[in-house]
Motif scaffolding. Structure first.
Motif, PDB file in Angstrom:
ATOM      1  N   LEU A  16      36.857  46.226  50.151  1.00  0.00           N
ATOM      2  CA  LEU A  16      37.137  46.222  48.712  1.00  0.00           C
ATOM      3  C   LEU A  16      38.635  46.345  48.434  1.00  0.00           C
ATOM      4  O   LEU A  16      39.182  45.626  47.579  1.00  0.00           O
ATOM      5  N   LEU A  17      39.312  47.238  49.145  1.00  0.00           N
ATOM      6  CA  LEU A  17      40.753  47.408  48.931  1.00  0.00           C
ATOM      7  C   LEU A  17      41.517  46.148  49.301  1.00  0.00           C
ATOM      8  O   LEU A  17      42.427  45.713  48.579  1.00  0.00           O
ATOM      9  N   LEU A  18      41.166  45.536  50.437  1.00  0.00           N
ATOM     10  CA  LEU A  18      41.847  44.308  50.853  1.00  0.00           C
ATOM     11  C   LEU A  18      41.571  43.182  49.866  1.00  0.00           C
ATOM     12  O   LEU A  18      42.484  42.425  49.490  1.00  0.00           O
ATOM     13  N   GLY A  19      40.315  43.068  49.416  1.00  0.00           N
ATOM     14  CA  GLY A  19      39.991  42.028  48.440  1.00  0.00           C
ATOM     15  C   GLY A  19      40.734  42.208  47.132  1.00  0.00           C
ATOM     16  O   GLY A  19      41.262  41.236  46.567  1.00  0.00           O
ATOM     17  N   GLY A  35      53.249  35.729  30.603  1.00  0.00           N
ATOM     18  CA  GLY A  35      53.257  37.132  30.219  1.00  0.00           C
ATOM     19  C   GLY A  35      51.892  37.726  29.936  1.00  0.00           C
ATOM     20  O   GLY A  35      51.785  38.905  29.605  1.00  0.00           O
ATOM     21  N   ARG A  36      50.808  36.969  30.084  1.00  0.00           N
ATOM     22  CA  ARG A  36      49.469  37.468  29.753  1.00  0.00           C
ATOM     23  C   ARG A  36      48.716  37.856  31.029  1.00  0.00           C
ATOM     24  O   ARG A  36      47.699  37.268  31.395  1.00  0.00           O
ATOM     25  N   TYR A  37      49.215  38.863  31.730  1.00  0.00           N
ATOM     26  CA  TYR A  37      48.570  39.318  32.958  1.00  0.00           C
ATOM     27  C   TYR A  37      47.176  39.894  32.692  1.00  0.00           C
ATOM     28  O   TYR A  37      46.299  39.827  33.548  1.00  0.00           O
ATOM     29  N   GLU A  38      46.986  40.451  31.484  1.00  0.00           N
ATOM     30  CA  GLU A  38      45.709  41.087  31.209  1.00  0.00           C
ATOM     31  C   GLU A  38      44.554  40.077  31.187  1.00  0.00           C
ATOM     32  O   GLU A  38      43.394  40.450  31.403  1.00  0.00           O
ATOM     33  N   VAL A  39      44.859  38.793  30.922  1.00  0.00           N
ATOM     34  CA  VAL A  39      43.802  37.785  30.914  1.00  0.00           C
ATOM     35  C   VAL A  39      43.126  37.721  32.281  1.00  0.00           C
ATOM     36  O   VAL A  39      41.911  37.550  32.390  1.00  0.00           O
ATOM     37  N   TYR A  40      43.917  37.900  33.328  1.00  0.00           N
ATOM     38  CA  TYR A  40      43.380  37.853  34.698  1.00  0.00           C
ATOM     39  C   TYR A  40      42.804  39.207  35.113  1.00  0.00           C
ATOM     40  O   TYR A  40      41.667  39.295  35.577  1.00  0.00           O
ATOM     41  N   PHE A  41      43.604  40.273  34.908  1.00  0.00           N
ATOM     42  CA  PHE A  41      43.198  41.578  35.432  1.00  0.00           C
ATOM     43  C   PHE A  41      42.124  42.258  34.594  1.00  0.00           C
ATOM     44  O   PHE A  41      41.573  43.272  35.018  1.00  0.00           O
ATOM     45  N   SER A  43      39.538  40.370  33.507  1.00  0.00           N
ATOM     46  CA  SER A  43      38.413  39.441  33.599  1.00  0.00           C
ATOM     47  C   SER A  43      37.182  40.184  34.133  1.00  0.00           C
ATOM     48  O   SER A  43      37.305  41.175  34.865  1.00  0.00           O
ATOM     49  N   PRO A  44      35.974  39.732  33.790  1.00  0.00           N
ATOM     50  CA  PRO A  44      34.750  40.448  34.213  1.00  0.00           C
ATOM     51  C   PRO A  44      34.622  40.578  35.729  1.00  0.00           C
ATOM     52  O   PRO A  44      34.210  41.633  36.227  1.00  0.00           O
ATOM     53  N   TRP A  45      34.975  39.516  36.479  1.00  0.00           N
ATOM     54  CA  TRP A  45      34.789  39.597  37.938  1.00  0.00           C
ATOM     55  C   TRP A  45      35.753  40.579  38.571  1.00  0.00           C
ATOM     56  O   TRP A  45      35.401  41.294  39.520  1.00  0.00           O
ATOM     57  N   PHE A  46      37.003  40.679  38.037  1.00  0.00           N
ATOM     58  CA  PHE A  46      37.966  41.640  38.594  1.00  0.00           C
ATOM     59  C   PHE A  46      37.522  43.062  38.274  1.00  0.00           C
ATOM     60  O   PHE A  46      37.613  43.963  39.111  1.00  0.00           O
ATOM     61  N   ALA A  49      34.787  44.098  40.644  1.00  0.00           N
ATOM     62  CA  ALA A  49      35.290  44.518  41.960  1.00  0.00           C
ATOM     63  C   ALA A  49      35.822  45.949  41.898  1.00  0.00           C
ATOM     64  O   ALA A  49      35.586  46.753  42.810  1.00  0.00           O
ATOM     65  N   VAL A  50      36.534  46.286  40.815  1.00  0.00           N
ATOM     66  CA  VAL A  50      37.042  47.658  40.656  1.00  0.00           C
ATOM     67  C   VAL A  50      35.875  48.629  40.488  1.00  0.00           C
ATOM     68  O   VAL A  50      35.896  49.748  41.021  1.00  0.00           O
ATOM     69  N   ALA A  51      34.831  48.201  39.766  1.00  0.00           N
ATOM     70  CA  ALA A  51      33.657  49.059  39.586  1.00  0.00           C
ATOM     71  C   ALA A  51      32.958  49.322  40.917  1.00  0.00           C
ATOM     72  O   ALA A  51      32.499  50.443  41.174  1.00  0.00           O
ATOM     73  N   LEU A  52      32.884  48.315  41.795  1.00  0.00           N
ATOM     74  CA  LEU A  52      32.295  48.513  43.129  1.00  0.00           C
ATOM     75  C   LEU A  52      33.109  49.521  43.931  1.00  0.00           C
ATOM     76  O   LEU A  52      32.542  50.367  44.641  1.00  0.00           O
ATOM     77  N   LEU A  53      34.440  49.442  43.815  1.00  0.00           N
ATOM     78  CA  LEU A  53      35.286  50.418  44.502  1.00  0.00           C
ATOM     79  C   LEU A  53      35.030  51.819  43.950  1.00  0.00           C
ATOM     80  O   LEU A  53      34.997  52.797  44.710  1.00  0.00           O
TER      81      LEU A  53
END
Length: 400
Positions: A16-19, A35-41, A43-46, A49-53
């Motif tokens: 998970l950390l490496l991914g 400048g819209r980094y939040e659009v990516y970070f 996102s539901p899939w990201f 992944a944080v929720a799994l961690l």
């Protein structure tokens, strides 16, 4: 049980950390919009992944808590099994009560079960890693709660009011829940270096040039006058002077050069004009604002750099300012509500405390067991490597 073992595995944590690390690199180098980094970070899939961690860390934390609560049983079991690598047989005639008192004098807490004795030092440090895990989970919860807040902006003229703000995520004007009014605005600069030129009124012939700054004085003996630079407005490019002659104040003089050239005030037979200036360095901005509800002022205050006004959990920051071509001030403000901020701060503080517990209170455990009629000192935890062996020898010498 197999699912719990999977969730607490180090392999899952590393994957998970490496991914997440690789995904973060990709998201930083390939921004969906400037400048819209939040659009990516965000996102539901990201977030998944944080929720799994977070689930992985929560499972590991529960496992650690259970292990810490049962560890004394583990020490007595290991003491009976005699599996420790560091051990020392003491004098058969050694007094067990005296040995116990000396262990307590060395800062060890004593636990007895029959003839077995386990002594612990730095028990609080044992929980340091658990505090770190819980702190990270609290910070994650705060980050998740922040999604329930908002961030928006508003540009507004002095003496105007608004009950909406522009939400950049929604790309729409949304209600604030109150009315915001800008009562006054001022910008303060560090003293500005100015070039001032004196001209002959009739011929516009250049007579003399000075390079000075706000607060300083200039002398023009040929005309019999002097001037103190009271101020310079870099937006309107208006110079304000206090003229004097023979130590006597003559009055105020204002002038501007360029698109709006003018001069007014005391006539001393010479025209003073600002002909150049160094880019100003901002020192402070001050916005006097009011918060209204149902037409009544319920809060008022001053907003300046790094000093927001907070109303009902909404922090209001000064972000921009300027003057329009007609000379009217307007200012920009950011409105933000972050319900997760207290959690993030709490988690950050407890994270530091957990790290301090871990590194400043090393957890060490020794045991005393009777072997062949002689007490044996056994290292059960915290005596690793060459340094641990030296510490164990010092403890043995101290209790003998």
């Amino acid at each position: 049980m197999k699912i719990f073992d999977f969730l607490t595995s180090v392999r899952l944590t590393m994957v998970l950390l490496l991914g997440l690390a690789l995904a973060a690199v990709f998201g930083t180098l390939n921004v969906p919009a400037p400048g819209r980094y939040e659009v990516y970070f965000q996102s539901p899939w990201f977030r998944l992944a944080v929720a799994l961690l977070a689930v992985n860390m929560a499972a590991c934390t529960l496992k650690t808590i259970g292990r810490n609560r049962r560890d004394r049983d583990t020490w007595f079991t290991r003491l009976v099994a005699g599996a420790a690598t560091l051990k020392s047989d003491l004098d058969p005639g050694a007094d067990r009560d005296a040995l116990e008192q000396r262990l307590q004098g060395a800062g060890y807490g004593i636990q007895r079960r029959g003839d077995l004795l386990v002594a612990e030092q730095g028990r609080l440090g044992r929980w340091g890693s658990t505090v770190v895990h819980v702190s990270v989970l609290v910070i994650m919860a705060g980050a998740l709660a922040s999604g329930l807040g908002f961030v928006g902006t508003l540009n507004i003229y002095v003496d105007h009011e608004s009950d909406t703000y522009f939400d950049w995520q929604e790309q729409a004007d949304l209600p604030l829940g109150f009315t915001f009014r800008l009562d006054a605005f001022s910008a303060e600069y560090h003293p500005i270096d100015i070039e001032i030129t004196a001209y002959e009124p009739a011929t516009r012939r250049e007579l003399r040039t000075w390079v000075t700054r706000e607060g300083d004085s200039i002398e023009f003996p040929e005309a019999g006058v002097g001037a103190r630079v009271r101020g310079f407005d870099p937006h309107l490019r208006i110079l304000t002077l206090d003229l004097f002659a023979g130590g006597r104040a003559l009055g105020e003089y204002r002038a501007s050069a360029g698109a709006k050239t003018f001069w007014e005030g005391v006539d001393v037979g010479v025209i003073f004009m600002p002909t150049g200036f160094r880019d100003p360095i901002l020192r402070e901005t001050r916005s006097t604002v009011s918060i209204l509800e149902e037409g009544r002022v319920v809060a008022a205050g001053e907003i300046s750099i790094n000093r927001p006004l907070v109303h009902e959990g909404v922090a209001i920051y000064q972000t921009a300012f300027d003057r329009d071509p007609y000379g009217f001030w307007y200012a920009g403000f950011q409105f933000s509500r972050d319900p997760g901020k207290p959690l993030v701060w709490t988690g950050s503080i407890t994270l530091m405390l957990g790290l301090l517990l871990t590194f400043l209170l090393p957890y060490r455990v020794v045991g005393l067991v009777e072997v062949d009629g002689a007490p044996r000192l056994v290292a059960l935890r915290g005596f690793h490597g060459e340094g641990g062996a030296i510490s164990f020898e010092r403890l043995r010498d101290a209790i003998l």
